[in-house]
Design a protein around this motif. Structure first.
Motif, PDB file in Angstrom:
ATOM      1  N   GLU A 164      -6.101 -12.548  25.891  1.00 36.27           N
ATOM      2  CA  GLU A 164      -5.169 -13.677  25.882  1.00 36.27           C
ATOM      3  C   GLU A 164      -3.793 -13.170  25.444  1.00 36.27           C
ATOM      4  N   HIS A 165      -2.734 -13.817  25.942  1.00 46.02           N
ATOM      5  CA  HIS A 165      -1.384 -13.445  25.533  1.00 46.02           C
ATOM      6  C   HIS A 165      -0.454 -14.644  25.648  1.00 46.02           C
ATOM      7  N   SER A 166       0.717 -14.512  25.054  1.00 44.70           N
ATOM      8  CA  SER A 166       1.744 -15.555  25.150  1.00 44.70           C
ATOM      9  C   SER A 166       3.055 -14.947  25.638  1.00 44.70           C
ATOM     10  N   LEU A 167       2.952 -13.936  26.478  1.00 40.63           N
ATOM     11  CA  LEU A 167       4.116 -13.220  26.989  1.00 40.63           C
ATOM     12  C   LEU A 167       4.683 -13.886  28.241  1.00 40.63           C
ATOM     13  N   THR A 168       5.960 -13.638  28.488  1.00 47.77           N
ATOM     14  CA  THR A 168       6.564 -14.084  29.742  1.00 47.77           C
ATOM     15  C   THR A 168       5.966 -13.255  30.871  1.00 47.77           C
ATOM     16  N   PRO A 169       6.092 -13.705  32.114  1.00 46.60           N
ATOM     17  CA  PRO A 169       5.571 -12.905  33.231  1.00 46.60           C
ATOM     18  C   PRO A 169       6.137 -11.478  33.255  1.00 46.60           C
ATOM     19  N   GLU A 170       7.418 -11.338  32.981  1.00 41.67           N
ATOM     20  CA  GLU A 170       8.030 -10.001  32.966  1.00 41.67           C
ATOM     21  C   GLU A 170       7.448  -9.131  31.854  1.00 41.67           C
TER      22      GLU A 170
END
Length: 96
Positions: A9-15
């Protein structure tokens, strides 16, 4: 043959998630001599005896590996290293 499936799981932007996936791929390429290529949001990699994908979604990264006979003996070690690396670059909770 052995199959490995890891969800991070992550909360990163697509970039940022793509940059993180590339870091994971670079580390795997270095350690296991894998060739990697992007196909949209899927990073495909392979070498003799190993093939897999790292698929990016909005809130998770999903790694699937198929290990041939010779690599199957090291499946647990490979899984642990890849899961640890994914956790480091994506952060969050890892599901194996």
């Amino acid at each position: 043959m052995a199959d490995i499936h890891i969800v991070q799981e992550h909360s990163l932007t697509p970039e940022k998630s793509r940059q993180a996936a590339q870091l994971v791929a670079d580390k795997m390429a270095e350690e296991y001599d894998l060739a990697c290529v992007w196909d949209g949001d899927v990073l495909r990699f392979e070498r003799s005896g190993v093939e897999g994908t790292l698929t990016l979604a909005e809130t998770r990264a999903e790694m699937r590996l198929k290990l041939g006979f010779l690599f199957s003996a090291f499946a647990a070690k490979i899984e642990a290293k890849v899961a640890e690396n994914m956790h480091k670059v994506f952060g969050g909770k890892t599901s194996v």
